[in-house]
Design a protein around this motif. Structure first.
Motif, PDB file in Angstrom:
ATOM      1  N   ALA A 101     -57.054   8.738  59.302  1.00  0.00           N
ATOM      2  CA  ALA A 101     -58.295   9.115  58.612  1.00  0.00           C
ATOM      3  C   ALA A 101     -58.200   8.763  57.133  1.00  0.00           C
ATOM      4  O   ALA A 101     -59.163   8.271  56.531  1.00  0.00           O
ATOM      5  N   GLY A 102     -57.029   8.984  56.559  1.00  0.00           N
ATOM      6  CA  GLY A 102     -56.824   8.633  55.154  1.00  0.00           C
ATOM      7  C   GLY A 102     -56.852   7.139  54.905  1.00  0.00           C
ATOM      8  O   GLY A 102     -57.103   6.691  53.770  1.00  0.00           O
ATOM      9  N   GLN A 103     -56.596   6.350  55.949  1.00  0.00           N
ATOM     10  CA  GLN A 103     -56.625   4.886  55.839  1.00  0.00           C
ATOM     11  C   GLN A 103     -58.012   4.315  56.173  1.00  0.00           C
ATOM     12  O   GLN A 103     -58.213   3.104  56.124  1.00  0.00           O
ATOM     13  N   GLY A 104     -58.923   5.200  56.577  1.00  0.00           N
ATOM     14  CA  GLY A 104     -60.261   4.742  56.947  1.00  0.00           C
ATOM     15  C   GLY A 104     -60.327   4.120  58.333  1.00  0.00           C
ATOM     16  O   GLY A 104     -61.274   3.397  58.650  1.00  0.00           O
ATOM     17  N   ALA A 105     -59.331   4.386  59.178  1.00  0.00           N
ATOM     18  CA  ALA A 105     -59.299   3.813  60.524  1.00  0.00           C
ATOM     19  C   ALA A 105     -60.090   4.675  61.499  1.00  0.00           C
ATOM     20  O   ALA A 105     -60.286   5.869  61.281  1.00  0.00           O
ATOM     21  N   GLU A 106     -60.522   4.064  62.595  1.00  0.00           N
ATOM     22  CA  GLU A 106     -61.292   4.777  63.615  1.00  0.00           C
ATOM     23  C   GLU A 106     -60.426   5.262  64.771  1.00  0.00           C
ATOM     24  O   GLU A 106     -60.759   6.257  65.427  1.00  0.00           O
ATOM     25  N   THR A 107     -59.328   4.547  65.044  1.00  0.00           N
ATOM     26  CA  THR A 107     -58.502   4.870  66.209  1.00  0.00           C
ATOM     27  C   THR A 107     -57.024   4.692  65.894  1.00  0.00           C
ATOM     28  O   THR A 107     -56.640   3.977  64.965  1.00  0.00           O
TER      29      THR A 107
END
Length: 200
Positions: free
Chosen positions: A88-94
Motif C-alpha cells: 500500500a505504501g508503494q502504491g501497488a494493487e496486489t
C-alpha cells in the motif's frame, strides 16, 4: 492490472528444524532464500521479506524486512498482511506471497495466479495441486488489507477460511512431482539438496 509486488514469507519459528531461520539453510551454492528470491524476482515488480527478529541477519539480500504486525506468531496471514501494508505504501494493487522454505515453486507462478483472478474486483487466488491448495502461495488484493487485519485481530488463523469468504479462486498446477515441496525437517533439506544437484 499492474504487476504485483512479491513477499517471501519467512516469519515462522521452524520448530521441526530445531528453530532458527529455515530460509538461510544452505542449498546449492547459496541458501533457500537465494533460490526463492531468484525464482520470484523476475515475476514481480519488487520484493520484500516477511521475517521477525533482528533484520540484520538478512542484510546481504538487500530486501525490505517486514515483521508481523499482529503479535503472537499468528501464521502466514500475518506475513501476507505485512506485505499488503508495505505494498500500500508503494502504491501497488496486489501482492504475491511465496514460502521461504519452498525452493522449487513454478517459474510462472505469478502469471498463472493473475490469470486465475482475472476479472475479479479484488484479485484473490491461491495456488493448488491435486493434493489441495497451497495457502502460502497466493495473489492478494491491497484493497482487502484492513478486512484481513480485522479478521486476524478477531482470532482468524486459517488462510482458506478467509479466502473462501472473499470468493478466492485457485490456480491449478499439474506439474510432475511436487512444485510446492517445502523444507520442514532435516530429511526434507537432504531431499532438497539432492534435487538442487548439491548431493546430500
Amino acid at each position: 492490472m499492474s504487476q504485483p509486488l512479491g513477499v517471501i514469507l519467512a516469519g515462522g519459528r521452524a520448530t521441526r528444524m530445531g528453530g532458527g531461520d529455515k530460509a538461510l539453510l544452505t542449498l546449492g551454492e547459496g541458501c533457500l532464500l537465494d533460490q526463492v528470491t531468484a525464482r520470484l524476482s523476475p515475476q514481480v515488480a519488487g520484493l520484500a521479506l516477511n521475517a521477525n527478529g533482528d533484520p540484520a541477519r538478512f542484510a546481504r539480500f538487500g530486501l525490505p524486512v517486514l515483521p508481523d504486525s499482529v503479535a503472537g506468531f499468528p501464521g502466514p496471514l500475518a506475513g501476507v498482511l505485512a506485505g499488503l501494508d508495505w505494498a500500500a505504501g508503494q502504491g501497488a494493487e496486489t501482492v504475491v506471497s511465496v514460502a521461504g522454505d519452498t525452493p522449487f515453486f513454478p517459474c510462472d507462478l505469478v502469471p498463472r495466479l493473475l490469470c486465475a483472478a482475472e476479472g475479479m474486483e479484488a484479485p484473490l487466488a491461491l495456488a493448488a495441486t491435486s493434493e489441495g491448495r497451497h495457502p502460502t502461495f497466493g495473489l492478494w488484493p491491497v484493497a482487502l488489507r484492513d478486512d484481513l487485519r480485522a479478521a486476524l485481530e478477531g482470532g482468524l488463523r486459517k488462510v482458506v477460511e478467509w479466502t473462501d469468504a472473499h470468493g478466492g479462486r485457485t490456480a491449478l498446477f499439474n506439474e510432475a512431482g511436487d512444485p510446492f515441496f517445502n523444507v520442514n525437517t532435516p530429511e526434507d533439506l537432504a531431499r532438497a539438496r539432492a534435487m538442487a544437484g548439491g548431493g546430500p
